[in-house]
Design an enzyme around this catalytic site. Structure first.
Site, mmCIF file in Angstrom:
data_model
loop_
_atom_site.group_PDB
_atom_site.id
_atom_site.type_symbol
_atom_site.label_atom_id
_atom_site.label_comp_id
_atom_site.label_asym_id
_atom_site.label_seq_id
_atom_site.Cartn_x
_atom_site.Cartn_y
_atom_site.Cartn_z
ATOM 1 N N ASP A 66 14.599 8.766 15.520
ATOM 2 C CA ASP A 66 13.184 8.868 15.881
ATOM 3 C C ASP A 66 12.591 9.967 15.009
ATOM 4 O O ASP A 66 12.871 11.150 15.210
ATOM 5 C CB ASP A 66 13.028 9.218 17.362
ATOM 6 C CG ASP A 66 11.572 9.257 17.814
ATOM 7 O OD1 ASP A 66 10.679 9.332 16.946
ATOM 8 O OD2 ASP A 66 11.340 9.226 19.033
ATOM 9 N N SER A 109 1.283 3.356 0.296
ATOM 10 C CA SER A 109 0.660 2.033 0.406
ATOM 11 C C SER A 109 -0.526 1.981 -0.536
ATOM 12 O O SER A 109 -1.116 3.022 -0.873
ATOM 13 C CB SER A 109 0.184 1.795 1.847
ATOM 14 O OG SER A 109 -0.617 0.625 1.932
ATOM 15 N N TYR A 126 -4.623 4.413 9.442
ATOM 16 C CA TYR A 126 -3.455 4.105 8.616
ATOM 17 C C TYR A 126 -3.713 4.487 7.162
ATOM 18 O O TYR A 126 -2.868 5.128 6.518
ATOM 19 C CB TYR A 126 -3.133 2.616 8.719
ATOM 20 C CG TYR A 126 -2.012 2.153 7.818
ATOM 21 C CD1 TYR A 126 -0.683 2.440 8.127
ATOM 22 C CD2 TYR A 126 -2.275 1.435 6.652
ATOM 23 C CE1 TYR A 126 0.357 2.015 7.301
ATOM 24 C CE2 TYR A 126 -1.247 1.006 5.828
ATOM 25 C CZ TYR A 126 0.062 1.300 6.150
ATOM 26 O OH TYR A 126 1.079 0.889 5.325
ATOM 27 N N LYS A 135 -1.576 7.306 4.889
ATOM 28 C CA LYS A 135 -0.866 6.998 3.648
ATOM 29 C C LYS A 135 -1.422 7.792 2.473
ATOM 30 O O LYS A 135 -0.686 8.142 1.539
ATOM 31 C CB LYS A 135 -0.916 5.496 3.364
ATOM 32 C CG LYS A 135 -0.069 4.671 4.333
ATOM 33 C CD LYS A 135 1.406 5.087 4.293
ATOM 34 C CE LYS A 135 2.290 4.192 5.122
ATOM 35 N NZ LYS A 135 3.720 4.565 5.045
#
Length: 269
Positions: free
Chosen positions: A64, A146, A158, A162
């Site tokens: 984790d 990304s 998101y 990134k």
């Protein structure tokens, strides 16, 4: 051979599925001992077992990346088992908190989780292996960013996470260069993975592009490939894995602080 990783030990976070699986396979094919580290322990051990069937060395670990104790346990376990960590690939990532695919707008939980996993998770993993790599004067770290780090999108939490990964990659590369540790990032394009399938579900309901509404996941994905990618072909986990294997090798010893796109020409810099 180009990208020779024999006698190297690699940890791949988020290795049990999607892009991570492609990376694990590529590193293994080039001779590395691969530690598949994932929140899905069963998936990690299953993939490690499949890699082992081909005569490679591989082990699965539960991990984790949001918990420092879990990270320390994996790194200590790998060092105890194999005596070294040569390569770290930070692939573990999320697009949002559970249920993000059914929300039109991002929630506080989406922002928090993307930064906890995508950014802080990568940072803490790198911090955990850094003392060992510095002591040896050797190491390769590869962060999966990304193309979303290059351009805005419909999941800004998101995209922002990134972009932070890409920027932090350069900061960490500058810090560790004098120790002969290479730190680079890969920015994948459009890849059909379980994560993207969820993204397609969200786009088909809420995208600001009405022509995407009502399409099935795969239909929407293929439409995006046509609309976005100049080469008109989707990317694969194996595409990312092959670049990761090269960057992890001594053939790439003079490459550091770079964010490399594997996207069929979506973003050209």
């Amino acid at each position: 051979m180009l990208g020779d990783l024999r006698k190297k030990v690699a940890i791949v976070t988020g290795g049990a599925s999607g892009i991570g699986t492609g990376i694990c396979r590529a590193l293994s094919e080039q001779g590395a001992t691969v530690v598949v580290a994932d929140l899905n322990e069963d998936g990690a051990k299953s993939l490690a077992g499949k890699l082992g069937q081909d005569g490679a060395k591989a082990e699965g670990f539960a991990l984790d990346v949001t918990k420092r104790a879990s990270i320390t346990g994996v790194v200590d376990g790998v060092l105890s088992r194999f005596g070294q960590v040569d390569i770290l690939v930070n692939d573990a990532g999320v697009i949002g908190a559970p249920g993000w695919w059914d929300r039109a707008e991002g929630s506080d939980e989406d922002w928090q989780m993307t930064f906890d996993v995508n950014v802080r998770g990568a940072v803490m993993m790198s911090e955990a292996v850094m003392p060992h790599m510095v002591e040896r004067g050797y190491g390769k770290q590869i962060n999966i960013a990304s193309i979303a780090s290059r351009r805005g999108g419909e999941a800004p939490f998101y995209c922002a996470s990134k972009a932070a990964v890409a920027n932090w990659t350069q900061s960490f590369a500058a810090r560790l260069a004098r120790h002969h540790i290479n730190v680079n990032a890969i920015c994948p394009g459009l890849i059909w993975t379980p994560m993207f399938e969820r993204l397609a579900q969200q786009y088909s309901q809420y995208s600001w592009k009405s022509e995407y509404h009502g399409l099935s996941g795969r239909e929407l994905f293929e439409r995006m490939v046509k609309d976005w990618i100049p080469m008109q072909q989707e990317q694969t986990p194996e595409d990312i894995g092959k670049l990761a294997a090269f960057l992890a090798s001594d053939d790439a010893k003079s490459i550091t602080g770079q964010c490399m796109n594997v996207d069929g020409g979506i973003y050209m810099n």
